[in-house]
Design a protein around this motif. Structure first.
Motif, PDB file in Angstrom:
ATOM      1  N   GLY A 270       0.826  -1.198   0.000  1.00  0.00           N
ATOM      2  CA  GLY A 270       0.000   0.000   0.000  1.00  0.00           C
ATOM      3  C   GLY A 270       0.864   1.253   0.000  1.00  0.00           C
ATOM      4  O   GLY A 270       0.587   2.226  -0.705  1.00  0.00           O
ATOM      5  N   MET A 271       1.944   1.225   0.773  1.00  0.00           N
ATOM      6  CA  MET A 271       2.861   2.370   0.836  1.00  0.00           C
ATOM      7  C   MET A 271       3.530   2.582  -0.537  1.00  0.00           C
ATOM      8  O   MET A 271       3.627   3.708  -1.025  1.00  0.00           O
ATOM      9  CB  MET A 271       3.914   2.136   1.925  1.00  0.00           C
ATOM     10  N   LEU A 272       3.953   1.483  -1.142  1.00  0.00           N
ATOM     11  CA  LEU A 272       4.551   1.553  -2.488  1.00  0.00           C
ATOM     12  C   LEU A 272       3.577   2.208  -3.471  1.00  0.00           C
ATOM     13  O   LEU A 272       3.924   3.106  -4.235  1.00  0.00           O
ATOM     14  CB  LEU A 272       4.829   0.112  -2.950  1.00  0.00           C
ATOM     15  N   TYR A 273       2.360   1.716  -3.420  1.00  0.00           N
ATOM     16  CA  TYR A 273       1.288   2.147  -4.317  1.00  0.00           C
ATOM     17  C   TYR A 273       1.001   3.636  -4.133  1.00  0.00           C
ATOM     18  O   TYR A 273       0.860   4.387  -5.098  1.00  0.00           O
ATOM     19  CB  TYR A 273       0.062   1.291  -3.978  1.00  0.00           C
ATOM     20  N   SER A 274       0.959   4.062  -2.877  1.00  0.00           N
ATOM     21  CA  SER A 274       0.641   5.447  -2.573  1.00  0.00           C
ATOM     22  C   SER A 274       1.773   6.387  -3.003  1.00  0.00           C
ATOM     23  O   SER A 274       1.532   7.435  -3.601  1.00  0.00           O
ATOM     24  CB  SER A 274       0.398   5.560  -1.062  1.00  0.00           C
ATOM     25  N   ILE A 275       3.013   5.978  -2.723  1.00  0.00           N
ATOM     26  CA  ILE A 275       4.171   6.792  -3.123  1.00  0.00           C
ATOM     27  C   ILE A 275       4.260   6.864  -4.652  1.00  0.00           C
ATOM     28  O   ILE A 275       4.528   7.920  -5.230  1.00  0.00           O
ATOM     29  CB  ILE A 275       5.476   6.220  -2.509  1.00  0.00           C
ATOM     30  N   ASN A 288      15.511   7.391 -12.373  1.00  0.00           N
ATOM     31  CA  ASN A 288      14.363   6.540 -12.650  1.00  0.00           C
ATOM     32  C   ASN A 288      13.980   5.902 -11.318  1.00  0.00           C
ATOM     33  O   ASN A 288      14.859   5.497 -10.556  1.00  0.00           O
ATOM     34  CB  ASN A 288      14.738   5.419 -13.625  1.00  0.00           C
ATOM     35  N   VAL A 289      12.703   5.796 -11.046  1.00  0.00           N
ATOM     36  CA  VAL A 289      12.283   5.160  -9.799  1.00  0.00           C
ATOM     37  C   VAL A 289      11.581   3.841 -10.122  1.00  0.00           C
ATOM     38  O   VAL A 289      10.604   3.806 -10.879  1.00  0.00           O
ATOM     39  CB  VAL A 289      11.358   6.062  -8.961  1.00  0.00           C
ATOM     40  N   VAL A 290      12.122   2.762  -9.581  1.00  0.00           N
ATOM     41  CA  VAL A 290      11.608   1.422  -9.874  1.00  0.00           C
ATOM     42  C   VAL A 290      10.861   0.889  -8.652  1.00  0.00           C
ATOM     43  O   VAL A 290      11.356   1.005  -7.517  1.00  0.00           O
ATOM     44  CB  VAL A 290      12.774   0.461 -10.227  1.00  0.00           C
ATOM     45  N   PHE A 291       9.681   0.332  -8.895  1.00  0.00           N
ATOM     46  CA  PHE A 291       8.873  -0.246  -7.818  1.00  0.00           C
ATOM     47  C   PHE A 291       8.820  -1.756  -8.009  1.00  0.00           C
ATOM     48  O   PHE A 291       8.437  -2.224  -9.074  1.00  0.00           O
ATOM     49  CB  PHE A 291       7.458   0.332  -7.854  1.00  0.00           C
ATOM     50  N   VAL A 292       9.233  -2.493  -6.994  1.00  0.00           N
ATOM     51  CA  VAL A 292       9.191  -3.951  -7.096  1.00  0.00           C
ATOM     52  C   VAL A 292       8.376  -4.542  -5.947  1.00  0.00           C
ATOM     53  O   VAL A 292       8.680  -4.307  -4.771  1.00  0.00           O
ATOM     54  CB  VAL A 292      10.601  -4.598  -7.062  1.00  0.00           C
ATOM     55  N   ALA A 293       7.340  -5.301  -6.303  1.00  0.00           N
ATOM     56  CA  ALA A 293       6.613  -6.104  -5.314  1.00  0.00           C
ATOM     57  C   ALA A 293       7.167  -7.521  -5.440  1.00  0.00           C
ATOM     58  O   ALA A 293       6.976  -8.191  -6.453  1.00  0.00           O
ATOM     59  CB  ALA A 293       5.117  -6.063  -5.598  1.00  0.00           C
TER      60      ALA A 293
END
Ligand SMILES: [Zn+2]
Length: 424
Positions: A270-275, A288-293
């Protein structure tokens, strides 16, 4: 005065827990996601949902899809998971727990109603010395062992003996500890069950009935979910910041119950998603900002290990990684693992917090192999692992529900991390 105004400003405009984020977290915890584990492919359902959410908010796939696939062995409990005493079914996850590596109660073909075992309590002194006098275990006997009321040293030995017993006999460990479940990549041949002493004491009958169905998946297919926000200009030449959180949890212990994994770690996703939603609207200039779940964390940090061994982008281009786990209860602030390794970054985090007083405490902690930052750190990538501290102690149990999340300091942590990221 300025601080006061700033606080007021944030409380009016930024804070207030985004309802979209809460829905995202609640969805990950719902029964149809099966505890994001290995029964009914709960982890895959979660991966699809996260990828779809990444796409909706405008994160780009790194390659042609959002997924990085890998596989691993895992023991699962897809069917019955029952323990009866005096003919009454006990409550799974509350009265009893099936060990993550437990074998089945009996072969599937002759196990429609489970199997009755005569309970034989092991003499503690004999067991402390060795398991030899309990071998071989007679057919239809389950060995009961008390693992409480012992000194820490004796307990360690008895725990080892219990593990040894479970390799050649059905075992019932009688405990007073809070139940904490996990995931196993190996499977025993015999059933291995923990039961609460308060429940076991009430037993009148000398037998118990176990009905445990297991399925060992030799090559379970799992997927990391990866999306990114390119830097504003010349993205291909720019280095990377990573934000990560594992989305897998423990799944189901039988069809009748599941482990929602709200704090661990729907909250981190949720924090990842919100940021991500905030950064999409205002990408960074230089990174570049990479998000990994990540998948497979609970089974042994497997998703992050796989990524480090098969990086989508060279690890040397990673400037920093922030791994988030257990974000749902920040009443007492956060702990920052690796703070002693990356002093400059940690000082900056402290300074940002002091300016606006987001959190009561940011507790420093040295390196620890306790989440997905670990293999990155080992490979030379600077990283922090951040988790909240608060009264919510529901960890790896059936009580770690969405309803139990306080979301205390959730918005403050988000704001702090956003400022930290924008400061690179
Ligand atoms: Zn976790």
């Amino acid at each position: 005065m300025r601080l006061l105004l700033l606080n007021l400003f944030f409380s009016l405009t930024v804070f207030g827990q985004n309802p979209q984020t809460k829905t995202f977290i609640e969805t990950l915890c719902s029964p149809s996601f099966h505890g994001r584990g290995y029964v009914n492919n709960g982890d895959s359902i979660a991966a699809n949902y996260i990828a779809k959410s990444f796409q909706e908010i405008g994160l780009l796939p790194l390659t042609e899809s959002y997924f990085q696939e890998f596989s691993f062995p895992v023991q699962t409990f897809p069917g019955a998971c029952e323990l009866k005493m005096d003919g009454e079914s006990l409550i799974p996850g509350v009265h009893f727990l099936v060990a993550p590596n437990s074998g089945p109660s009996c072969a599937l073909s002759d196990c429609q109603f489970g199997k009755s075992y005569r309970v034989v309590t092991c003499n503690a002194e004999k067991l402390y010395a060795s398991t030899a006098s309990f071998y071989p275990c007679p057919e239809n006997v389950i060995l009961a062992v008390r693992s409480f009321g012992l000194s820490p040293d004796s307990l360690k030995v008895i725990k080892t003996r219990i593990r040894e017993l479970s390799s050649f006999a059905p075992v019932l460990e009688i405990t007073k500890d809070k139940f904490t479940w996990s995931v196993s990549q190996t499977a025993n041949a015999y059933p291995f069950v923990q039961v609460q002493d308060s429940v076991f004491m009430r037993r009148k009958d000398g037998t118990i009935n176990l009905h445990i169905e297991t399925r060992f998946l030799k090559q379970h297919q799992a997927r990391n979910v990866i999306g990114y926000i390119p830097a504003r200009k010349h993205a291909k030449k720019k280095p990377y910041l990573f934000l990560t959180a594992h989305y897998d949890h423990l799944g189901r212990m039988g069809q009748a119950n599941y482990f929602p994994g709200a704090n661990d770690n729907a909250s981190g996703n949720g924090m990842l998603y919100s940021i991500a939603q905030k950064l999409v609207k205002q990408p960074l200039e230089k990174y570049n900002v990479v998000f990994v779940a990540f998948a497979g964390e609970e089974a042994g940090l497997l998703g992050s290990k796989y990524y480090v061994e098969h990086p989508v982008f060279p690890l040397k281009n990673m400037r920093f990684l922030l791994n988030l786990d257990i974000m749902g209860s920040g009443e007492d602030g956060i702990t920052c693992v690796n703070s002693t390794l990356f002093k400059k970054e940690f000082d900056r985090l402290l300074q940002l917090n002091e300016e606006v007083n987001y959190l009561p405490i940011i507790k420093p902690r040295g390196p620890a192999a306790n989440s997905d930052h670990y293999f990155f750190t080992e490979a030379g990538v600077p990283a922090f692992f951040i988790y909240t501290m608060g009264p919510n102690k529901n960890y790896h149990d059936v009580f770690d529900t969405y309803e139990a999340l306080s979301f205390d300091k959730f918005d403050e942590i988000e704001q702090l991390l956003l400022e930290f990221i924008r400061g690179f």
